[in-house]
Design a protein around this motif. Structure first.
Motif, short mmCIF file in Angstrom:
data_model
loop_
_atom_site.label_atom_id
_atom_site.label_comp_id
_atom_site.label_asym_id
_atom_site.label_seq_id
_atom_site.Cartn_x
_atom_site.Cartn_y
_atom_site.Cartn_z
N VAL A 1 -19.83 29.54 38.01
CA VAL A 1 -19.56 28.45 38.95
C VAL A 1 -18.64 27.39 38.34
O VAL A 1 -18.45 26.33 38.91
N GLY A 2 -18.09 27.70 37.14
CA GLY A 2 -17.23 26.72 36.49
C GLY A 2 -18.05 25.83 35.56
O GLY A 2 -19.26 25.68 35.71
N VAL A 3 -17.39 25.23 34.61
CA VAL A 3 -18.04 24.38 33.62
C VAL A 3 -17.50 22.96 33.78
O VAL A 3 -16.32 22.70 33.59
N SER A 4 -18.40 22.06 34.12
CA SER A 4 -18.00 20.67 34.30
C SER A 4 -18.84 19.78 33.38
O SER A 4 -19.88 20.18 32.87
N PHE A 5 -18.38 18.57 33.17
CA PHE A 5 -19.08 17.62 32.33
C PHE A 5 -20.50 17.40 32.84
O PHE A 5 -21.46 17.37 32.07
N GLU A 6 -20.65 17.29 34.13
CA GLU A 6 -21.96 17.04 34.72
C GLU A 6 -22.92 18.20 34.49
O GLU A 6 -24.14 18.01 34.41
N ASP A 7 -22.39 19.42 34.41
CA ASP A 7 -23.23 20.60 34.23
C ASP A 7 -23.83 20.68 32.82
O ASP A 7 -24.99 21.08 32.66
N VAL A 8 -23.06 20.35 31.82
CA VAL A 8 -23.46 20.69 30.45
C VAL A 8 -23.69 19.49 29.54
O VAL A 8 -24.20 19.65 28.42
N ALA A 9 -23.37 18.28 29.96
CA ALA A 9 -23.51 17.11 29.09
C ALA A 9 -24.67 16.24 29.56
O ALA A 9 -24.81 15.94 30.74
N CYS B 1 -24.62 14.71 24.54
CA CYS B 1 -25.14 15.94 23.94
C CYS B 1 -24.67 17.17 24.71
O CYS B 1 -24.79 17.23 25.95
N ILE B 2 -24.18 18.18 23.95
CA ILE B 2 -23.75 19.44 24.53
C ILE B 2 -24.21 20.57 23.62
O ILE B 2 -24.15 20.46 22.40
N GLU B 3 -24.67 21.67 24.22
CA GLU B 3 -25.02 22.87 23.47
C GLU B 3 -24.11 24.01 23.92
O GLU B 3 -23.99 24.29 25.12
N ALA B 4 -23.46 24.66 22.95
CA ALA B 4 -22.56 25.77 23.29
C ALA B 4 -23.35 26.97 23.79
O ALA B 4 -22.92 27.68 24.70
N GLY B 5 -24.50 27.26 23.19
CA GLY B 5 -25.31 28.39 23.60
C GLY B 5 -24.81 29.69 23.00
O GLY B 5 -23.94 29.71 22.12
N GLY B 6 -25.38 30.82 23.46
CA GLY B 6 -25.01 32.13 22.94
C GLY B 6 -25.75 33.21 23.66
O GLY B 6 -26.57 32.94 24.56
N PRO B 7 -25.51 34.45 23.30
CA PRO B 7 -26.19 35.58 23.96
C PRO B 7 -27.64 35.70 23.53
O PRO B 7 -28.08 35.03 22.59
N GLU B 8 -28.37 36.56 24.21
CA GLU B 8 -29.74 36.85 23.80
C GLU B 8 -29.73 37.56 22.45
O GLU B 8 -28.79 38.30 22.13
N PRO B 9 -30.75 37.35 21.64
CA PRO B 9 -30.79 38.01 20.33
C PRO B 9 -30.67 39.52 20.45
O PRO B 9 -31.32 40.15 21.29
#
Length: 709
Positions: free
Chosen positions: A70-78, A87-95
């Motif tokens: 759905v796109g990445v916006s400041f409101e979504d991730v900050a 605060c922002i977390e980049a994240g990653g795949p499942e182990p």
């Protein structure tokens, strides 16, 4: 030169997984929030970097937003956290699936397009996993993403290994550009940990900018999801965090220098941790972390185990694989069985004292804390009340908190004393270092209420000199008897725990050898138990004995006794020399040593016998130049360096009556031969030397006899 302040100053925190970089970096972000606007980005698939800044709040990661399409916006991730930190977390795949490194690349591409422009911070803190600096995880250390790098590490080998790999990544991306701000030492409570970190910092030429001690305050803050500066603002740890923030602020203004990444080869890093001398190409001479100053020859844990065999009624628990216990016990039992003299000091065969946790491959993955606790429980249930726990390489690598486990066990078993000796195999040094570490650990048993007795002394460093002959002990007791002194405790050599508890009964400590570890042990005993020591080893030879007697008399306040003692000593020496001089007068001797050694006592004796010394030579096999006291003040020429072959060639045309040397090359000369004895204390060594010289000259060599020891 001071540069203009930057619009945004970006710092990437790197370190081994689990080393505490998320805790450090998030606390630094909170500290920086009082100096300007802060953007904190977690770059670890665990997405836990912003936890203390966002207590109880869940955050959508950049990659999750990207996955949803759905796109990445400041409101979504900050989210705005404590102190106004963004605060922002980049994240990653499942182990176990996908590629986390590729995820970091994707996340930063998305952030660069939109989010970075939306925040406009004064400081940007990047918290990055540093176990594997692959292309993806190296993205945050690139100059277009970070201005400076901070490395968080403990003194554990794998943490230092990761730190060195991070420096390799910085160097690969930036060459000789000065990008590293410094090292944050996040201590794990290991023995000697700060010294290890200081040596690492010296090796890579990067300063330690802050030291964070192991503390329960950090755990309390983690439980409450609260920054250190908020929960414990007056603590020492808060000061450590603020020191990092202050350095970042100065660096952003160009007032704090950065450093070039100077990683070292893996074998050089391992050499540093093991304690060997490093010949790094840095135009510096680096000191060894081993107290002996020599290359590693044996295992530190083996030395600690050896001390356990010298003390009666203590059980040894080796936190190790089964193979280590087998090697150590076999080595001990072989010596115990073959040397009757050694049994005077070693208490029992290993089977009566050795226990092992038997670490397996599974334990190396999931940790060995539980099997250590279980083994302690088993030993206590069988009646063990005093246990020495010794760690080997595997225990050190998997990072078991052995010291804390031992303390915890004692708290629930008040009748059991557990003494940890954290050797971690050979990481702490060689066998001599293990002897030292275990000896110091045993000082825990000293009863500080015991009053000193003026007619008792302690003997220190027994195990450092392999004091395994009854004749040596008889000679030592005879020497002390001249003063009316008795031995209270042989620390450590054939003593009991009760002897160690009563160590303070000895009014003075006497060291038995001239090695550095014996002196270091004497210093520790003085610091911990308050017992002074005679800074001179037990003497061999007449002159050394006279000087030793004078010094001991001064230390023990027995000066009034020494005149008669010295008269007795002189009379005895004259009697020995007078007995052998008629036989040996005018005989010629040559002395060759394969390594520099103090042979002054032997030279004095030989000259007093009326013999002539044709040649004294030393080989340079140990790389040391013989010191002036090696032969005494007789104006004798010393050949150095001089190989066995060179020494022989100088003597071939006119061989002396006797060659004192252990060299097989010199044994081919047509004359008598003998090795130089180690000597016994006081005048016993002189009498032994005179007898052997006489036997060799009369019965050996030219007369066709060969005297075997």
């Amino acid at each position: 030169m001071t540069k203009e302040p930057m619009t945004m100053y970006s710092v990437a925190f790197y370190g081994k997984g689990g080393i505490g970089k998320s805790t450090v970096s998030s606390n630094v972000s909170f500290a920086l929030s009082s100096k300007g606007k802060v953007l904190h980005i977690g770059c670890d698939p665990k997405s836990d970097s912003t936890r203390i800044l966002l207590p109880g709040r869940k955050q959508k990661t950049v990659l999750r937003a990207f996955q949803e399409g759905v796109g990445v916006s400041f409101e979504d991730v900050a989210l705005i956290g404590k102190g106004g930190v963004v605060c922002i977390e980049a994240g990653g795949p499942e182990p176990g699936v996908g590629c986390a490194g590729r995820g970091i690349i994707t996340a930063f591409d998305l952030l660069k397009e939109d989010i970075f422009q939306s925040v406009d911070p004064d400081y940007r803190i990047l918290d990055v996993l540093g176990d594997v600096v692959c292309g993806g995880f190296a993205i945050p250390m690139r100059s277009d993403y970070s201005d400076a790098i901070v490395i968080v590490t403990s003194g554990e080998f794998m943490s230092l290994y990761a730190a060195n790999n991070i420096l390799r990544g910085v160097k690969a991306l930036g060459g000789d550009t000065e990008r590293v701000l410094g090292i944050v030492a996040n201590l794990r409570g290991l023995e000697g940990e700060r010294a290890i970190l200081e040596r690492f910092a010296e090796l890579v030429d990067i300063p330690i900018i802050s030291v964070i001690p192991r503390s329960g305050e950090i755990n309390d803050c983690e439980k409450e999801n609260s920054p250190i500066l908020e929960m414990f603002p007056e603590s020492g740890i808060a000061d450590s965090i603020e020191a990092i923030a202050d350095r970042i602020e100065r660096a952003s203004k160009g007032e704090q220098r950065l450093y070039r990444a100077c990683p070292v080869a893996d074998d050089e890093l391992e050499t540093m941790v093991r304690g060997q001398i490093i010949e790094a190409d840095r135009k510096k001479t680096r000191k060894s972390c081993s107290r002996s100053g020599k290359h590693i020859e044996t295992c530190c844990a083996a030395g600690a185990v050896d001390i356990g065999y010298y003390v009666d009624s203590i059980d040894i628990l080796l936190h190790s694989p089964r193979s280590c216990a087998y090697i150590f016990s076999s080595f001990h039992d072989r010596m115990y069985s073959n040397d009757a003299g050694l049994r005077t000091f070693r208490i029992c065969p290993s089977g009566e004292a050795m226990h092992c946790t038997e670490i397996t491959d599974s334990n190396s993955i999931f940790g060995g804390a539980e099997i250590l606790r279980g083994k302690l429980e088993e030993m206590a249930s069988r009646g063990s009340t005093d246990i020495m726990v010794i760690t080997t390489c595997m225990a050190g690598i998997i990072g078991d908190d052995v010291a804390n486990i031992c303390r915890s066990f004692e708290s629930t078993h008040p009748s059991v004393t557990v003494v940890p000796v954290l050797c971690d195999g050979n990481v702490r040094g060689d066998m001599g270092e293990g002897l030292y570490m275990a000896s110091v650990a045993m000082l825990r048993y000293v009863d500080m209420s015991v009053e000193p007795s003026p007619d008792h002394v302690n003997i220190l460093g027994m195990s450092f000199m392999k004091l395994s002959y009854r004749k040596k002990m008889d000679a030592l007791k005879g020497l002390l008897g001249l003063f009316g002194l008795k031995i209270n405790c042989m620390f450590i050599g054939g003593c009991t725990l009760e002897d160690i508890r009563n160590l303070r009964k000895g009014s003075v400590n006497l060291i038995m050898s001239n090695v550095r570890m014996a002196r270091d042990l004497a210093e520790e005993v003085r610091r911990i138990a308050g017992i002074d020591y005679l800074d001179s080893p037990a003497p061999i030879g007449y002159a050394g004995t006279v000087e030793w007697i004078r010094r001991l008399a001064s230390l023990t306040g027995t000066e009034s006794r020494i005149q008669h003692t010295l008269f007795q000593l002189e009379s005895k020496y004259s009697e020995i020399i007078g007995r052998y001089r008629p036989i040996l007068k005018d005989k010629r001797v040559a002395i060759h040593c394969n390594a520099p050694a103090d042979i002054s006592w032997a030279v004095d004796t030989i000259l007093d016998l009326g013999m002539h010394i044709d040649q004294i030579s030393f080989d340079q096999s140990q790389g040391k130049r013989p010191r002036s006291y090696c032969v005494g003040d007789h104006g004798l020429e010393v050949l150095f360096p001089c190989t066995d072959v060179e020494a022989k060639s100088r003597l071939m045309d006119d061989p002396p009556d006797l060659v004192i040397s252990r060299s097989p090359v010199l044994k081919t000369l047509e004359c008598s031969h003998m090795g130089l004895t180690d000597g016994f204390f006081a005048l016993s060594g002189i009498e032994d030397l005179c007898r052997k010289i006489s036997d060799e000259i009369i019965l050996g060599g030219r007369s066709g006899w060969e005297v075997r020891p």
